[in-house]
Design a protein around this motif. Structure first.
Motif, PDB file in Angstrom:
ATOM      1  N   VAL A 157     -39.925  29.169   2.671  1.00 31.87           N
ATOM      2  CA  VAL A 157     -38.763  29.459   3.495  1.00 31.87           C
ATOM      3  C   VAL A 157     -39.247  29.998   4.837  1.00 31.87           C
ATOM      4  CG1 VAL A 157     -36.662  30.830   3.727  1.00 31.87           C
ATOM      5  CG2 VAL A 157     -37.319  29.917   1.496  1.00 31.87           C
ATOM      6  N   SER A 158     -38.990  29.274   5.894  1.00 31.35           N
ATOM      7  CA  SER A 158     -39.397  29.674   7.240  1.00 31.35           C
ATOM      8  C   SER A 158     -38.480  29.004   8.236  1.00 31.35           C
ATOM      9  CB  SER A 158     -40.849  29.256   7.511  1.00 31.35           C
ATOM     10  OG  SER A 158     -41.169  29.383   8.884  1.00 31.35           O
ATOM     11  N   ASN A 159     -38.152  29.709   9.296  1.00 27.94           N
ATOM     12  CA  ASN A 159     -37.326  29.117  10.347  1.00 27.94           C
ATOM     13  C   ASN A 159     -38.059  28.035  11.127  1.00 27.94           C
ATOM     14  OD1 ASN A 159     -35.134  30.664   9.691  1.00 27.94           O
ATOM     15  ND2 ASN A 159     -35.446  32.168  11.302  1.00 27.94           N
ATOM     16  N   ASP A 160     -39.387  27.914  10.923  1.00 32.99           N
ATOM     17  CA  ASP A 160     -40.167  26.887  11.616  1.00 32.99           C
ATOM     18  C   ASP A 160     -40.314  25.612  10.799  1.00 32.99           C
ATOM     19  OD1 ASP A 160     -40.670  28.465  13.875  1.00 32.99           O
ATOM     20  OD2 ASP A 160     -42.442  29.372  12.953  1.00 32.99           O
ATOM     21  N   LEU A 161     -39.932  25.639   9.517  1.00 33.49           N
ATOM     22  CA  LEU A 161     -40.215  24.519   8.623  1.00 33.49           C
ATOM     23  C   LEU A 161     -38.939  23.814   8.179  1.00 33.49           C
ATOM     24  CD1 LEU A 161     -42.933  26.143   6.317  1.00 33.49           C
ATOM     25  CD2 LEU A 161     -43.274  24.820   8.420  1.00 33.49           C
ATOM     26  N   ILE A 162     -39.012  22.494   8.138  1.00 31.00           N
ATOM     27  CA  ILE A 162     -37.930  21.671   7.604  1.00 31.00           C
ATOM     28  C   ILE A 162     -38.518  20.797   6.508  1.00 31.00           C
ATOM     29  CG2 ILE A 162     -36.224  19.868   8.085  1.00 31.00           C
ATOM     30  CD1 ILE A 162     -36.134  20.848  10.975  1.00 31.00           C
ATOM     31  N   HIS A 163     -37.957  20.874   5.311  1.00 26.96           N
ATOM     32  CA  HIS A 163     -38.417  20.056   4.193  1.00 26.96           C
ATOM     33  C   HIS A 163     -37.478  18.873   4.024  1.00 26.96           C
ATOM     34  CE1 HIS A 163     -40.102  24.072   3.396  1.00 26.96           C
ATOM     35  NE2 HIS A 163     -41.134  23.389   2.928  1.00 26.96           N
ATOM     36  N   LYS A 164     -38.074  17.708   3.874  1.00 30.32           N
ATOM     37  CA  LYS A 164     -37.264  16.496   3.828  1.00 30.32           C
ATOM     38  C   LYS A 164     -37.928  15.476   2.926  1.00 30.32           C
ATOM     39  CE  LYS A 164     -34.876  13.194   6.880  1.00 30.32           C
ATOM     40  NZ  LYS A 164     -34.415  12.980   8.276  1.00 30.32           N
ATOM     41  N   THR A 165     -37.112  14.761   2.160  1.00 34.34           N
ATOM     42  CA  THR A 165     -37.599  13.645   1.353  1.00 34.34           C
ATOM     43  C   THR A 165     -36.972  12.353   1.861  1.00 34.34           C
ATOM     44  OG1 THR A 165     -37.932  14.995  -0.625  1.00 34.34           O
ATOM     45  CG2 THR A 165     -37.683  12.627  -0.951  1.00 34.34           C
ATOM     46  N   TYR A 166     -37.802  11.344   2.073  1.00 33.55           N
ATOM     47  CA  TYR A 166     -37.339  10.024   2.475  1.00 33.55           C
ATOM     48  C   TYR A 166     -37.224   9.155   1.213  1.00 33.55           C
ATOM     49  CZ  TYR A 166     -38.703  11.593   7.117  1.00 33.55           C
ATOM     50  OH  TYR A 166     -38.839  12.322   8.277  1.00 33.55           O
ATOM     51  N   TYR A 167     -36.076   8.505   1.069  1.00 31.91           N
ATOM     52  CA  TYR A 167     -35.809   7.665  -0.101  1.00 31.91           C
ATOM     53  C   TYR A 167     -35.854   6.191   0.290  1.00 31.91           C
ATOM     54  CZ  TYR A 167     -34.290  11.944  -2.413  1.00 31.91           C
ATOM     55  OH  TYR A 167     -34.249  13.203  -2.953  1.00 31.91           O
ATOM     56  N   THR A 168     -36.182   5.357  -0.695  1.00 33.20           N
ATOM     57  CA  THR A 168     -36.275   3.924  -0.447  1.00 33.20           C
ATOM     58  C   THR A 168     -35.876   3.166  -1.709  1.00 33.20           C
ATOM     59  OG1 THR A 168     -37.719   2.191   0.438  1.00 33.20           O
ATOM     60  CG2 THR A 168     -38.682   3.673  -1.193  1.00 33.20           C
ATOM     61  N   THR A 169     -35.736   1.865  -1.568  1.00 31.19           N
ATOM     62  CA  THR A 169     -35.517   0.985  -2.722  1.00 31.19           C
ATOM     63  C   THR A 169     -36.709   0.049  -2.832  1.00 31.19           C
ATOM     64  OG1 THR A 169     -33.114   1.062  -2.443  1.00 31.19           O
ATOM     65  CG2 THR A 169     -34.000  -0.740  -3.760  1.00 31.19           C
ATOM     66  N   LEU A 170     -37.390   0.090  -3.966  1.00 33.31           N
ATOM     67  CA  LEU A 170     -38.549  -0.765  -4.177  1.00 33.31           C
ATOM     68  C   LEU A 170     -38.105  -2.196  -4.500  1.00 33.31           C
ATOM     69  CD1 LEU A 170     -40.822   1.643  -6.251  1.00 33.31           C
ATOM     70  CD2 LEU A 170     -40.753   1.289  -3.765  1.00 33.31           C
ATOM     71  N   PHE A 171     -39.046  -3.123  -4.386  1.00 30.59           N
ATOM     72  CA  PHE A 171     -38.714  -4.544  -4.473  1.00 30.59           C
ATOM     73  C   PHE A 171     -37.968  -4.905  -5.754  1.00 30.59           C
ATOM     74  CE2 PHE A 171     -39.993  -8.888  -5.794  1.00 30.59           C
ATOM     75  CZ  PHE A 171     -39.297  -9.584  -4.820  1.00 30.59           C
ATOM     76  N   HIS A 172     -38.451  -4.426  -6.895  1.00 30.46           N
ATOM     77  CA  HIS A 172     -37.843  -4.839  -8.164  1.00 30.46           C
ATOM     78  C   HIS A 172     -36.451  -4.239  -8.346  1.00 30.46           C
ATOM     79  CE1 HIS A 172     -40.130  -1.122  -9.074  1.00 30.46           C
ATOM     80  NE2 HIS A 172     -39.079  -0.819  -9.799  1.00 30.46           N
TER      81      HIS A 172
END
Length: 432
Positions: A157-172
């Protein structure tokens, strides 16, 4: 109401999309140094929690240095007092300056069979009003879903940090291939808004992500096969939450000065679809990395070495950068105009975790220490001899990398297992 069990929910983005907004007291179109405009970002990195008792955080952050904006925050949790600002009392109202530490929100264990929702009303002293919702899952729903993500470090937890997850759809999983169109994680970042780089990028490595399937045209499907200046270098388009404000990003032109736009998760680790691969070209995955004698030589060999250690159970990887000092930076064009500084790391690291047999069909969180192997690698951001190979001289234990960086890697291991596995420093386990 009984005292809540204060467990830090590690700002998990899995299971739900996070929620964020940018609010400002003037036009949001001005770049850095735009006349001292007071801007404020308020983020609730978690919008869905498990049924367990826990603490979530509402992060407030000024975008132009010392910002004098106040916030008033009110919680409406319905008739039941299960969500408040105080662990021992029922406190549903709070006022503070945005420069203060993140606001703690205490959540009591949900022992019912129903999802419950709290609404957070945030009012800035500028008069702007915004609303967040926080849903807690019922007791009957599986609350250990986050332990499947073996690569995840603990979130700080920090005002300098942003946590993010990028989602995708795989070929199958593409609907065009008869799949459900389901989204899976591509990679997660811990983005440092001060240096404008991700301090770590965490991702699973498995053939379902790396295999180039027949649908991909050799000259179209994989970005790195395009001419260098036609590859999709770009800042995060912010089509997924939480939004990283333009104030903290830059236009991803070349760095200059002998620095490459160095991937943290390599392009070659994401060949399943063009969209999946293109995400590796976001600026949030890039750092100014020495080019011809690091990124294109020994670092590229290390990336290939890591891919060679994939197993059926999945190899879990965290790649990151470290700043021993802030002596170097490069100037880059700001998204909103002007120029901004991007920090040049002094070191790079990778930490790896996998099962020894490679075919246990178990989550790493279910494995004993004897079933797991881990290793770290540490390199300086400098020119190495062109012939430099991946060798034991770069090997570190995961614990050593943790001591250097201050991060806690592979958080889903039990403490007893983690102590043993993270202390491993056996080059022979990894063929070195």
């Amino acid at each position: 109401m009984s005292k809540f069990k204060n467990i830090l929910l590690a700002l998990a983005l899995w299971g739900a999309m996070a929620v964020g907004f940018t609010a400002c007291s003037s036009s949001d179109d001005e770049g850095e140094g735009g006349g001292g405009v007071n801007r404020t970002v308020v983020t609730l990195p978690v919008s869905v929690t498990t049924a367990d008792a826990q603490t979530v955080y509402l992060v407030t952050r000024g975008l132009n240095g010392s910002v004098k904006v106040n916030t008033e925050i009110r919680i409406d949790a319905g008739d039941e007092d299960w969500c408040s600002f105080d662990a021992a009392k029922t406190v549903h109202y709070k006022s503070q300056r945005v420069s203060d530490k993140a606001v703690e929100i205490f959540v009591r264990k949900n022992e019912t069979n129903a999802t419950r929702r709290a609404t957070l009303f945030v009012v800035l002293s500028s008069g702007e009003r915004h609303t967040f919702t926080l849903d807690q899952q019922p007791l009957t729903q599986n609350t250990s879903y986050d332990r499947i993500w073996g690569e995840q470090p603990s979130f700080q937890v920090s005002n300098d940090l942003i946590h993010k997850t990028y989602y995708t759809t795989l070929f199958h999983d593409l609907k065009s291939q008869g799949g459900s169109g389901r989204k899976v994680r591509n990679y997660s970042v811990c983005y440092d808004t001060r240096h404008r780089v991700s301090l770590w990028v965490a991702y699973p490595l498995h053939k379902c992500y790396t295999e180039t399937t027949a649908h991909l045209d050799k000259n179209e499907g994989i970005s790195e096969r395009l001419p260098y200046d036609e590859q999709p270098w770009m800042q995060d388009p912010n089509t997924q939450m939480p939004v990283i404000p333009n104030q903290y990003m830059y236009r991803l032109t070349t760095y200059g000065g002998g620095y490459d736009r160095g991937h943290q998760i390599p392009s070659a680790d994401r060949y399943s679809t063009k969209a999946t691969n293109s995400m590796t070209y976001y600026s949030t995955n890039m750092t100014p990395q020495r080019g011809k004698m690091l990124n294109q030589q020994v670092w590229a060999r290390l990336e290939g070495f890591v891919r060679s250690k994939m197993v059926s159970d999945t190899l879990y990887v965290v790649t990151g950068c470290y700043f021993a000092n802030d002596s170097k930076s490069v100037s880059m064009p700001g998204v909103n105009g002007g120029s901004v500084k991007v920090g040049v790391p002094t070191h790079y690291y990778k930490v790896l975790l996998r099962t020894r047999s490679g075919n246990t069909r178990k989550s790493v969180s279910q494995c004993s220490a004897a079933e797991l192997q881990a290793v770290g690698f540490l390199l300086e951001n400098k020119d190495y001899p062109r012939e430099e190979m991946v060798s034991a001289k770069f090997v570190r234990s995961v614990s050593e990398i943790e001591s250097l960086t201050g991060f806690n890697f592979f958080r889903n291991l039990s403490p007893e297992v983690a102590r043993s596995v993270k202390a491993q420093k056996n080059s022979h386990d990894w063929g070195l």
